[in-house]
Scaffold this motif. Structure first.
Motif, mmCIF file in Angstrom:
data_model
loop_
_atom_site.group_PDB
_atom_site.id
_atom_site.type_symbol
_atom_site.label_atom_id
_atom_site.label_comp_id
_atom_site.label_asym_id
_atom_site.label_seq_id
_atom_site.Cartn_x
_atom_site.Cartn_y
_atom_site.Cartn_z
ATOM 1 N N ILE A 13 0.930 -1.322 -0.120
ATOM 2 C CA ILE A 13 0.011 0.052 -0.001
ATOM 3 C C ILE A 13 0.730 1.356 -0.097
ATOM 4 O O ILE A 13 0.721 2.238 -0.797
ATOM 5 C CB ILE A 13 -1.001 0.012 1.050
ATOM 6 N N GLY A 17 -0.109 2.300 -3.376
ATOM 7 C CA GLY A 17 -1.526 2.711 -3.186
ATOM 8 C C GLY A 17 -1.581 4.386 -3.121
ATOM 9 O O GLY A 17 -0.603 4.936 -2.975
ATOM 10 N N ASP A 21 -5.913 5.461 0.220
ATOM 11 C CA ASP A 21 -6.125 4.071 0.456
ATOM 12 C C ASP A 21 -5.030 4.079 1.472
ATOM 13 O O ASP A 21 -4.977 3.265 2.422
ATOM 14 C CB ASP A 21 -5.955 3.342 -0.762
ATOM 15 N N ARG A 24 -6.828 5.549 4.387
ATOM 16 C CA ARG A 24 -7.736 4.452 4.922
ATOM 17 C C ARG A 24 -7.122 3.149 5.805
ATOM 18 O O ARG A 24 -7.423 2.577 6.814
ATOM 19 C CB ARG A 24 -8.692 3.709 3.825
ATOM 20 N N GLU A 275 -3.711 1.335 -8.560
ATOM 21 C CA GLU A 275 -4.647 2.056 -7.781
ATOM 22 C C GLU A 275 -5.914 1.339 -7.241
ATOM 23 O O GLU A 275 -6.275 1.183 -6.192
ATOM 24 C CB GLU A 275 -5.353 3.243 -8.569
ATOM 25 N N GLY A 279 -6.658 -0.283 -3.095
ATOM 26 C CA GLY A 279 -8.007 -0.230 -2.451
ATOM 27 C C GLY A 279 -8.463 -1.453 -2.173
ATOM 28 O O GLY A 279 -9.017 -1.953 -1.169
ATOM 29 N N VAL A 282 -6.800 -3.014 0.832
ATOM 30 C CA VAL A 282 -7.473 -2.294 2.207
ATOM 31 C C VAL A 282 -8.769 -3.318 2.468
ATOM 32 O O VAL A 282 -9.004 -3.665 3.553
ATOM 33 C CB VAL A 282 -7.465 -0.936 2.212
ATOM 34 N N GLU A 283 -9.482 -3.495 1.250
ATOM 35 C CA GLU A 283 -10.783 -4.165 1.530
ATOM 36 C C GLU A 283 -10.406 -5.631 2.114
ATOM 37 O O GLU A 283 -11.203 -5.987 2.874
ATOM 38 C CB GLU A 283 -11.606 -4.047 0.410
#
Length: 294
Positions: A13, A17, A21, A24, A275, A279, A282-283
């Motif tokens: 990340i 990222g 993100d 996040r 990108e 994300g 993180v999910e």
């Protein structure tokens, strides 16, 4: 092992990222603030109140787009922090793009002038679409920071469009289904919404071919943990404990050598792919944390 998963993901990340993100990740795993996430999100908002600037990485268009605006609402929802000024801007934008029948188009022609995934190409005049109208309206109904627009004509027309749609149609596919669920979970007429959830959505989610049960299925499919990224998700009640166990184990195995998780669809560009993967990573970490794996 659990710490290794997070550390490897953190490396990915921070290497690849977006700032959004990274913020996040900091919020969910390093004690970061909601305010820092919202500040990063604001950079994607345009003067018309809508969101663009590749917030949806497959749409590289700088201009505001309905789906990018939906993404902004989803980010605020995951933070539990609906910013008043951002919402007011979104309301101004949605009022402008509401079609005459009520509802919002899935995409606008401006994106054709910029790099984008082929499925986003706009070939005809904008028409209302359940995607992203259902989720946008569901989240606007869920938040309570700004509610003075609920009685405005565009909002009531769009509410009626959605009621007419779910009365007339049947859910079809993941992207359609999440729109139904988001709207019906937050729709103001609870008796009517619960009846449609029970008679249409629950019946559809119960079918074996709706949720992909095979954790190793290839291609652009939506598996157990896409439908139920946490136990609070509506679809979770249609998934067994054994299925959750299998899919969580497979999710851990899917972490790549670089620390991130993969996409399951065609990339627009290397930059867009990174990108997306930031994300997605993180999910995936959020899901593993939610189910107690991390």
């Amino acid at each position: 092992m659990n710490q290794t998963i997070v550390e490897r993901a953190k490396s990915f990340i921070y290497n690849h990222g977006r700032l959004l993100d990274r913020r996040r990740f900091e919020y969910f795993f390093e004690g970061g603030s909601k305010e820092a996430v919202i500040s990063a999100l604001q950079a994607y908002q345009n003067h018309d109140g809508g969101f663009g600037n590749a917030l949806e990485p497959d749409i590289r268009c700088p201009h505001s787009q309905p789906v990018a605006t939906e993404v902004a609402l989803l980010v605020m929802d995951e933070m539990g922090c609906f910013d008043r000024d951002i919402i007011r801007g979104i309301v101004c934008y949605l009022k402008k793009i509401t079609v005459s029948t009520g509802g919002f188009p899935i995409a606008l022609r401006e994106l054709n002038e910029y790099p984008h995934a082929p499925w986003w190409t706009v070939k005809s005049d904008p028409l209302a679409n359940i995607n992203p109208t259902g989720q946008i309206m569901g989240l606007l109904l869920k938040q309570n920071e700004v509610t003075d627009f609920y009685e405005e004509e565009w909002f009531q027309q769009t509410l009626q469009y959605l009621w007419d749609y779910v009365d007339r149609e049947e859910p079809s596919g993941y992207h359609d289904g999440v729109q139904w669920i988001s709207f019906l979970e937050h729709a103001p007429d609870r008796q009517r919404a619960e009846a449609i959830l029970a008679t249409k959505v629950d019946k559809w989610l119960s079918r074996q071919d709706t949720i992909e049960r095979n954790p190793a299925a290839k291609g652009y499919v939506h598996k157990v943990l896409d439908w139920a990224s946490s136990r609070e998700c509506y679809a979770a009640k249609f998934i067994s404990e054994e299925e959750f166990k299998q899919h969580l184990s497979h999710l851990v195995e899917q972490q790549q050598e670089d620390g991130g998780w993969p996409m399951s669809w065609q990339e627009v560009s290397l930059g867009a792919a990174l990108e997306w993967r930031g994300g997605i990573t993180v999910e995936r970490l959020k899901t593993l944390k939610s189910y107690g794996v991390l």
